[in-house]
Scaffold this motif. Structure first.
Motif, PDB file in Angstrom:
ATOM      1  N   ILE A 251      35.004  46.060  50.817  1.00 38.68           N
ATOM      2  CA  ILE A 251      35.962  44.968  50.902  1.00 38.68           C
ATOM      3  C   ILE A 251      36.327  44.761  52.372  1.00 38.68           C
ATOM      4  CG2 ILE A 251      37.950  46.504  50.586  1.00 38.68           C
ATOM      5  CD1 ILE A 251      39.263  44.270  48.942  1.00 38.68           C
ATOM      6  N   THR A 252      36.503  43.490  52.762  1.00 39.97           N
ATOM      7  CA  THR A 252      36.911  43.171  54.128  1.00 39.97           C
ATOM      8  C   THR A 252      38.434  43.190  54.224  1.00 39.97           C
ATOM      9  OG1 THR A 252      34.948  41.816  54.518  1.00 39.97           O
ATOM     10  CG2 THR A 252      36.820  41.461  55.970  1.00 39.97           C
ATOM     11  N   VAL A 253      38.932  43.913  55.211  1.00 42.19           N
ATOM     12  CA  VAL A 253      40.375  44.092  55.377  1.00 42.19           C
ATOM     13  C   VAL A 253      40.813  43.474  56.702  1.00 42.19           C
ATOM     14  CG1 VAL A 253      42.222  45.792  55.644  1.00 42.19           C
ATOM     15  CG2 VAL A 253      40.380  46.204  54.005  1.00 42.19           C
ATOM     16  N   ARG A 254      41.887  42.687  56.656  1.00 44.52           N
ATOM     17  CA  ARG A 254      42.490  42.110  57.857  1.00 44.52           C
ATOM     18  C   ARG A 254      43.598  43.031  58.347  1.00 44.52           C
ATOM     19  NH1 ARG A 254      45.782  36.582  57.252  1.00 44.52           N
ATOM     20  NH2 ARG A 254      46.974  38.002  55.917  1.00 44.52           N
ATOM     21  N   GLN A 255      43.672  43.204  59.636  1.00 42.00           N
ATOM     22  CA  GLN A 255      44.633  44.134  60.230  1.00 42.00           C
ATOM     23  C   GLN A 255      45.466  43.427  61.302  1.00 42.00           C
ATOM     24  OE1 GLN A 255      43.844  48.530  61.222  1.00 42.00           O
ATOM     25  NE2 GLN A 255      43.235  47.477  63.087  1.00 42.00           N
ATOM     26  N   GLN A 256      46.782  43.701  61.313  1.00 40.42           N
ATOM     27  CA  GLN A 256      47.690  43.134  62.300  1.00 40.42           C
ATOM     28  C   GLN A 256      48.679  44.197  62.761  1.00 40.42           C
ATOM     29  OE1 GLN A 256      48.692  39.866  59.376  1.00 40.42           O
ATOM     30  NE2 GLN A 256      48.665  38.623  61.233  1.00 40.42           N
ATOM     31  N   VAL A 257      49.189  44.041  63.970  1.00 38.66           N
ATOM     32  CA  VAL A 257      50.281  44.883  64.452  1.00 38.66           C
ATOM     33  C   VAL A 257      51.567  44.352  63.843  1.00 38.66           C
ATOM     34  CG1 VAL A 257      51.533  45.706  66.478  1.00 38.66           C
ATOM     35  CG2 VAL A 257      49.057  45.379  66.598  1.00 38.66           C
ATOM     36  N   SER A 272      43.890  42.549  52.159  1.00 42.35           N
ATOM     37  CA  SER A 272      42.598  41.944  51.840  1.00 42.35           C
ATOM     38  C   SER A 272      42.792  40.473  51.509  1.00 42.35           C
ATOM     39  CB  SER A 272      41.952  42.670  50.653  1.00 42.35           C
ATOM     40  OG  SER A 272      42.827  42.647  49.528  1.00 42.35           O
ATOM     41  N   ASP A 273      41.697  39.752  51.345  1.00 44.57           N
ATOM     42  CA  ASP A 273      41.735  38.338  51.025  1.00 44.57           C
ATOM     43  C   ASP A 273      42.352  38.142  49.640  1.00 44.57           C
ATOM     44  OD1 ASP A 273      41.255  35.680  50.444  1.00 44.57           O
ATOM     45  OD2 ASP A 273      39.208  35.689  51.214  1.00 44.57           O
ATOM     46  N   PRO A 274      43.485  37.404  49.538  1.00 34.91           N
ATOM     47  CA  PRO A 274      44.130  37.218  48.229  1.00 34.91           C
ATOM     48  C   PRO A 274      43.263  36.431  47.252  1.00 34.91           C
ATOM     49  CG  PRO A 274      45.159  35.815  49.892  1.00 34.91           C
ATOM     50  CD  PRO A 274      44.228  36.739  50.621  1.00 34.91           C
ATOM     51  N   MET A 275      42.230  35.752  47.757  1.00 32.05           N
ATOM     52  CA  MET A 275      41.345  34.998  46.872  1.00 32.05           C
ATOM     53  C   MET A 275      40.425  35.920  46.075  1.00 32.05           C
ATOM     54  SD  MET A 275      42.302  31.947  47.320  1.00 32.05           S
ATOM     55  CE  MET A 275      40.991  30.987  46.560  1.00 32.05           C
ATOM     56  N   GLU A 276      40.278  37.173  46.520  1.00 30.60           N
ATOM     57  CA  GLU A 276      39.460  38.134  45.778  1.00 30.60           C
ATOM     58  C   GLU A 276      40.310  38.735  44.672  1.00 30.60           C
ATOM     59  OE1 GLU A 276      36.334  40.435  47.570  1.00 30.60           O
ATOM     60  OE2 GLU A 276      37.265  40.115  49.522  1.00 30.60           O
ATOM     61  N   THR A 277      40.376  38.034  43.534  1.00 28.27           N
ATOM     62  CA  THR A 277      41.295  38.405  42.470  1.00 28.27           C
ATOM     63  C   THR A 277      40.884  39.670  41.723  1.00 28.27           C
ATOM     64  OG1 THR A 277      40.107  36.911  40.974  1.00 28.27           O
ATOM     65  CG2 THR A 277      42.042  36.022  42.109  1.00 28.27           C
ATOM     66  N   ASP A 278      39.621  40.096  41.856  1.00 28.80           N
ATOM     67  CA  ASP A 278      39.180  41.278  41.125  1.00 28.80           C
ATOM     68  C   ASP A 278      39.385  42.569  41.911  1.00 28.80           C
ATOM     69  OD1 ASP A 278      37.270  40.566  42.993  1.00 28.80           O
ATOM     70  OD2 ASP A 278      35.601  41.384  41.824  1.00 28.80           O
ATOM     71  N   LYS A 279      39.780  42.453  43.182  1.00 30.97           N
ATOM     72  CA  LYS A 279      40.065  43.651  43.967  1.00 30.97           C
ATOM     73  C   LYS A 279      41.112  43.330  45.031  1.00 30.97           C
ATOM     74  CE  LYS A 279      35.682  43.082  46.546  1.00 30.97           C
ATOM     75  NZ  LYS A 279      34.974  42.162  45.630  1.00 30.97           N
ATOM     76  N   SER A 280      41.884  44.359  45.389  1.00 27.21           N
ATOM     77  CA  SER A 280      42.945  44.161  46.380  1.00 27.21           C
ATOM     78  C   SER A 280      43.104  45.420  47.212  1.00 27.21           C
ATOM     79  CB  SER A 280      44.269  43.805  45.697  1.00 27.21           C
ATOM     80  OG  SER A 280      44.709  44.890  44.882  1.00 27.21           O
ATOM     81  N   PHE A 281      43.688  45.245  48.387  1.00 27.92           N
ATOM     82  CA  PHE A 281      43.867  46.362  49.312  1.00 27.92           C
ATOM     83  C   PHE A 281      45.030  46.035  50.234  1.00 27.92           C
ATOM     84  CE2 PHE A 281      43.250  48.843  53.103  1.00 27.92           C
ATOM     85  CZ  PHE A 281      42.585  49.995  52.720  1.00 27.92           C
ATOM     86  N   THR A 282      45.995  46.933  50.326  1.00 31.16           N
ATOM     87  CA  THR A 282      47.053  46.819  51.329  1.00 31.16           C
ATOM     88  C   THR A 282      47.226  48.180  51.984  1.00 31.16           C
ATOM     89  OG1 THR A 282      48.832  47.336  49.752  1.00 31.16           O
ATOM     90  CG2 THR A 282      48.293  45.000  50.085  1.00 31.16           C
ATOM     91  N   GLY A 283      47.493  48.172  53.271  1.00 31.43           N
ATOM     92  CA  GLY A 283      47.606  49.429  53.993  1.00 31.43           C
ATOM     93  C   GLY A 283      48.645  49.375  55.093  1.00 31.43           C
ATOM     94  N   ILE A 299      48.217  53.576  51.508  1.00 34.47           N
ATOM     95  CA  ILE A 299      47.190  52.640  51.043  1.00 34.47           C
ATOM     96  C   ILE A 299      47.385  52.380  49.556  1.00 34.47           C
ATOM     97  CG2 ILE A 299      44.729  52.234  50.678  1.00 34.47           C
ATOM     98  CD1 ILE A 299      45.347  52.221  53.585  1.00 34.47           C
ATOM     99  N   ARG A 300      47.387  51.122  49.174  1.00 39.37           N
ATOM    100  CA  ARG A 300      47.355  50.729  47.765  1.00 39.37           C
ATOM    101  C   ARG A 300      46.108  49.879  47.553  1.00 39.37           C
ATOM    102  NH1 ARG A 300      52.291  51.392  45.053  1.00 39.37           N
ATOM    103  NH2 ARG A 300      54.049  51.873  46.429  1.00 39.37           N
ATOM    104  N   SER A 301      45.348  50.202  46.532  1.00 38.74           N
ATOM    105  CA  SER A 301      44.152  49.416  46.242  1.00 38.74           C
ATOM    106  C   SER A 301      43.967  49.311  44.738  1.00 38.74           C
ATOM    107  CB  SER A 301      42.913  50.039  46.894  1.00 38.74           C
ATOM    108  OG  SER A 301      42.638  51.310  46.351  1.00 38.74           O
ATOM    109  N   ALA A 302      43.228  48.293  44.327  1.00 44.61           N
ATOM    110  CA  ALA A 302      42.960  48.098  42.903  1.00 44.61           C
ATOM    111  C   ALA A 302      41.655  47.336  42.750  1.00 44.61           C
ATOM    112  CB  ALA A 302      44.097  47.333  42.233  1.00 44.61           C
TER     113      ALA A 302
END
Length: 320
Positions: A251-257, A272-283, A299-302
């Motif tokens: 999965i492609t993850v976007r990162q910001q300060v 992660s991209d919110p349009m990817e409804t079948d998988k998610s990632f926040t960190g 990290i939370r992922s699904a």
């Protein structure tokens, strides 16, 4: 100019990103300067109403002012990786939840990781990792076997490049030479036939160093602690690849300060991209700003496959 009809959920920021306008305030400024009085934007956008959008030449002129908030130097850092003399112990919690719509099952594994920088040679760093103090919620025989198998391999050596990206995971020669004795001890502790099948597969993975390195790169602690946090930032963002679920689906993850007001410690926010409804990632990563070494991780992922949703919550905290 062009006319855009505002959709539900759209913001000045999201529309500006679509038209490559760096500072959203100019979208509002342009619209209000050219629209009818009743169409002036005050606070939020109203779905269904018209939005006047500047043409390409005007967008280029706005961008040339170079005053967008994400242009702030501290939001586009060159994150260092200076692990010299690094030696820390971390507590790790990995909670996994499986929900098939009828039943929810969860399991929590906790352990500690001792990590020590050994040396820098050429274009790589070498670390030594010990995993200990395993506690697994279900307390099954196979979970105990897996934990004891990992402990039997201590320490593991991790080689990274100069930005902290994993190049190779390996075992010391002494461990490989003594593996027959290690397996015998594990067999004595776990004589069950199912355990024997596990240990045979374990032996194959350990003695094939290419296979061992490949699998250990997907170890949840290693892949998360040594994530590509130091990729180049541009316009307040950087991007990296991670993986979710037992299948390690990429999965492609976007990162910001999180804020430009950091001092000795820097916080990185990932999603992660919110349009990817079948998988998610926040960190969320907490780093020492001077060395770039990670102090804490959340990290939370699904991921949803075939009607089953697998979720995980993974934390790392520096103890000493």
């Amino acid at each position: 100019m062009t006319i855009h009809f505002i959709l539900s959920g759209e913001t000045l920021e999201s529309i500006s990103e679509e038209i490559h306008l760096e500072n959203p305030k100019y979208l509002k400024e342009f619209h209000n300067a050219h629209c009818a009085r009743e169409d002036i934007i005050h606070e939020v956008l109203v779905p269904g109403k018209k939005l006047l959008v500047p043409d390409i030449s005007r967008i280029r002129e706005y961008n040339s002012r170079n005053d967008a908030a994400f242009k702030h130097p501290k939001l586009n850092p060159e994150i260092p990786f200076r692990p010299e003399n690094f030696s820390r112990i971390f507590s790790v919690v990995n909670k996994e939840i499986q929900d098939d719509g009828l039943e929810e099952k969860s399991n929590t594994l906790t352990y500690t990781v001792s990590m020590k920088w050994l040396h820098t040679e050429g274009n790589y760093h070498l670390f030594r990792i010990f995993k200990n103090n395993f506690s697994e919620g279900n307390g099954s025989m196979m979970a105990d076997l897996a934990a004891e198998s990992i402990r039997s391999l201590n320490p593991i050596e991790v080689k990274t490049d100069l930005k902290g990206n994993v190049l190779q995971v390996s075992l010391p020669e002494e461990t490989l030479r003594n593996f027959e004795k290690i397996k015998e001890k594990l067999t004595d502790l776990f004589p069950d036939p199912y355990a024997q099948t596990y240990l045979d597969q374990f032996e194959t993975a350990v003695l094939n160093q290419r296979l061992f390195s490949s699998r250990m790169k997907e170890d949840v602690f290693i892949k998360t602690y040594f994530a590509a946090l130091r990729n180049r930032f541009e316009n307040g963002k950087s991007f990296l690849r991670q993986s979710v679920g037992e299948e390690n689906i990429p999965i492609t993850v976007r990162q910001q300060v999180e804020s430009p007001d950091y001092g000795e410690q820097m916080v990185l926010i990932q999603d992660s991209d919110p349009m990817e409804t079948d998988k998610s990632f926040t960190g969320k990563y907490l780093l020492d700003a001077e060395s770039g070494m990670v102090k804490e991780i959340e990290i939370r992922s699904a991921i949803s496959l075939f009607g089953v949703k697998d979720s995980s919550f993974f934390t790392v905290k520096e103890l000493s």
